[in-house]
Scaffold this active site. Structure first.
Site, mmCIF file in Angstrom:
data_model
loop_
_atom_site.group_PDB
_atom_site.id
_atom_site.type_symbol
_atom_site.label_atom_id
_atom_site.label_comp_id
_atom_site.label_asym_id
_atom_site.label_seq_id
_atom_site.Cartn_x
_atom_site.Cartn_y
_atom_site.Cartn_z
ATOM 1 N N LYS A 1 11.040 10.760 8.953
ATOM 2 C CA LYS A 1 10.042 9.879 10.176
ATOM 3 C C LYS A 1 10.573 10.300 11.352
ATOM 4 C CE LYS A 1 7.380 8.933 6.527
ATOM 5 N NZ LYS A 1 6.320 8.520 5.311
ATOM 6 N N TRP B 1 1.058 1.883 1.504
ATOM 7 C CA TRP B 1 3.001 2.027 1.046
ATOM 8 C C TRP B 1 3.408 0.189 0.884
ATOM 9 C CZ3 TRP B 1 4.546 6.011 -0.057
ATOM 10 C CH2 TRP B 1 3.901 7.307 0.321
ATOM 11 N N ASP C 1 10.982 -2.134 4.495
ATOM 12 C CA ASP C 1 10.892 -0.473 4.660
ATOM 13 C C ASP C 1 10.200 -0.362 6.244
ATOM 14 O OD1 ASP C 1 10.153 2.269 4.452
ATOM 15 O OD2 ASP C 1 8.148 1.626 3.264
HETATM 16 C C1 PLP Z 1 6.481 7.272 4.188
HETATM 17 C C2 PLP Z 1 6.542 6.396 3.614
HETATM 18 C C3 PLP Z 1 7.261 6.311 2.326
HETATM 19 C C4 PLP Z 1 7.318 7.597 1.914
HETATM 20 O O1 PLP Z 1 8.767 7.148 1.351
HETATM 21 P P1 PLP Z 1 9.457 8.943 0.477
HETATM 22 O O2 PLP Z 1 10.850 9.145 1.238
HETATM 23 O O3 PLP Z 1 7.982 9.420 0.268
HETATM 24 O O4 PLP Z 1 9.852 7.952 -0.692
HETATM 25 C C5 PLP Z 1 7.331 3.992 1.864
HETATM 26 N N1 PLP Z 1 6.916 3.881 3.035
HETATM 27 C C6 PLP Z 1 7.081 4.312 3.968
HETATM 28 C C7 PLP Z 1 6.135 3.225 5.388
HETATM 29 C C8 PLP Z 1 6.396 5.210 4.784
HETATM 30 O O5 PLP Z 1 5.784 6.334 5.753
#
Ligand code: PLP
Length: 360
Positions: free
Chosen positions: A196, A103, A172
């Site tokens: 999540k 990511w 993020d």
């Molecule tokens: C799942 C995830 C993403 C992607 O998220 P989307 O909402 O599908 O764009 C980005 N960063 C991390 C750390 C993730 O776990």
């Protein structure tokens, strides 16, 4: 009704059962309005009350001051990979990226389309099994971007890194947001897709410092400017109303659990059950370095792909779903976000013990 099983999915992931029950009640009629939550106008009083409560609860939970804006956007964390550099990185400027997994690599890729990027650290040399302790900051980066929890590799920052002098911190936090206390004042921007820890997919929480919103590029398409969403309380266009409603319920549930400190204590105790077992198992072993282990995604292998496959298949039959690891790590991954019950981890360990005994 079909019984619910233990859902270890990495995302979209488990949602607290009480939240689902409450949502169910509001599908046909939000409160006593006679109109279901998904059918209400986002401009109407009923939905505005939901929105305001969601913002208030979010602020209460994370202790977010008035220097920050709370936004509910669309496009997932993935659109934030682009929006952050588009708004704050002009060509000729540099941003620091901490590379701790897939990511963060994806986030960096989007920044590289806009400006230049400096890799302040990377754990790619060991397939992202650890969080680097040392940073080598670039020269005057605008911001420093990191991924607090690496969903795929099962690693997590213990605490936020120190950004280079003069740069603001961007995080993020998609897979560990609100799983533990967070000192928002240390950050410029925190973002995370809801699917999540906070609710369903389709809504992204963005916590952003107000002075940054003003600094953002003004020539971008309207929808890509943070100021547009800040000025319009996330309602410049039709917001993801159902997602915001669900997030509000999840915030309420976390408050009932005792807030973020209590959430962290529960998450630690829960992950410990699994890590303690892995540490003494002769069959299974954790893939992440001990000091970098994630409390949200526990990755492990047997070292034999055929046995991994057999384990996942037997576990699925026994009612433990979503344990197959991401293809870049292989083996298994147990995602045990906020809403995942402690009891589910205890049951999984029992099953693993039994499987191990049968293998011996
Ligand atoms: C799942 C995830 C993403 C992607 O998220 P989307 O909402 O599908 O764009 C980005 N960063 C991390 C750390 C993730 O776990």
């Amino acid at each position: 009704m079909t019984a619910r099983i233990f859902n270890f999915s990495a995302g979209p992931a488990i949602i607290p059962e009480s939240v689902l029950e409450e949502a169910k009640e509001n599908l046909l009629s939000l409160g006593s309005t006679g109109i279901g939550i998904m059918e209400h106008s986002h401009r109407g009083k009923a939905f505005l009350a939901v929105y305001e409560q969601a913002v208030a609860r979010c602020r209460e939970l994370a202790g977010i001051s008035n220097d920050y804006e709370v936004l509910f956007l669309q496009g997932g964390a993935s659109l934030q990979f682009s929006m952050v550099p588009m708004n704050f990185l002009t060509s000729g400027q540099t941003a620091d990226y901490l590379i701790t997994g897939v990511w963060s690599e994806k986030a960096r890729e989007e920044a590289q389309r806009v400006g230049s990027v400096h890799e302040a650290c990377s754990s790619k040399d060991k397939n992202f099994t650890y969080i680097p302790q040392e940073l080598k900051p670039g020269s005057s980066p605008v911001y420093t971007h990191f991924t607090s929890n690496n969903t795929i590799f099962g690693t997590q920052f213990r605490t936020e890194p120190t950004p280079a002098a003069g740069s603001f911190l961007v995080c993020d936090a998609s897979s560990d947001i609100f799983s533990r206390p967070i000192d928002v004042s240390k950050y410029g921007i925190i973002y995370g897709g809801a699917q999540k820890n906070l609710g369903p997919s389709g809504v992204t929480l963005v916590i952003i410092r107000k002075d940054l919103i003003e600094r953002g590029q003004k020539e971008l398409p309207t929808m890509l400017q943070y100021r547009t969403h800040a000025k319009n309380e996330s309602m410049y266009n039709t917001p993801p109303t159902f997602g915001i409603f669900m997030m509000n319920l999840v915030f309420g549930w976390i408050i009932k659990q005792g807030g973020l400190a209590s959430m962290a204590a529960k998450n630690e105790a829960k992950a410990k059950v699994l890590y303690d077992y892995l540490d003494q198992s002769r069959l299974f072993k954790g893939t992440a370095q001990a000091d970098s282990r994630s409390l949200m995604n526990v990755t492990f292998v047997t070292g034999n792909e055929a046995i991994d496959q057999q384990f996942v298949s037997e576990a699925t039959k026994a009612g433990f779903d979503g344990l197959k690891g991401h293809r870049s790590v292989g083996g298994m991954r147990a995602s045990i976000y906020n809403a995942f019950p402690h009891e589910g981890v205890v049951e999984l360990v029992k099953f693993m013990r039994d499987f191990e005994a049968r293998q011996a």
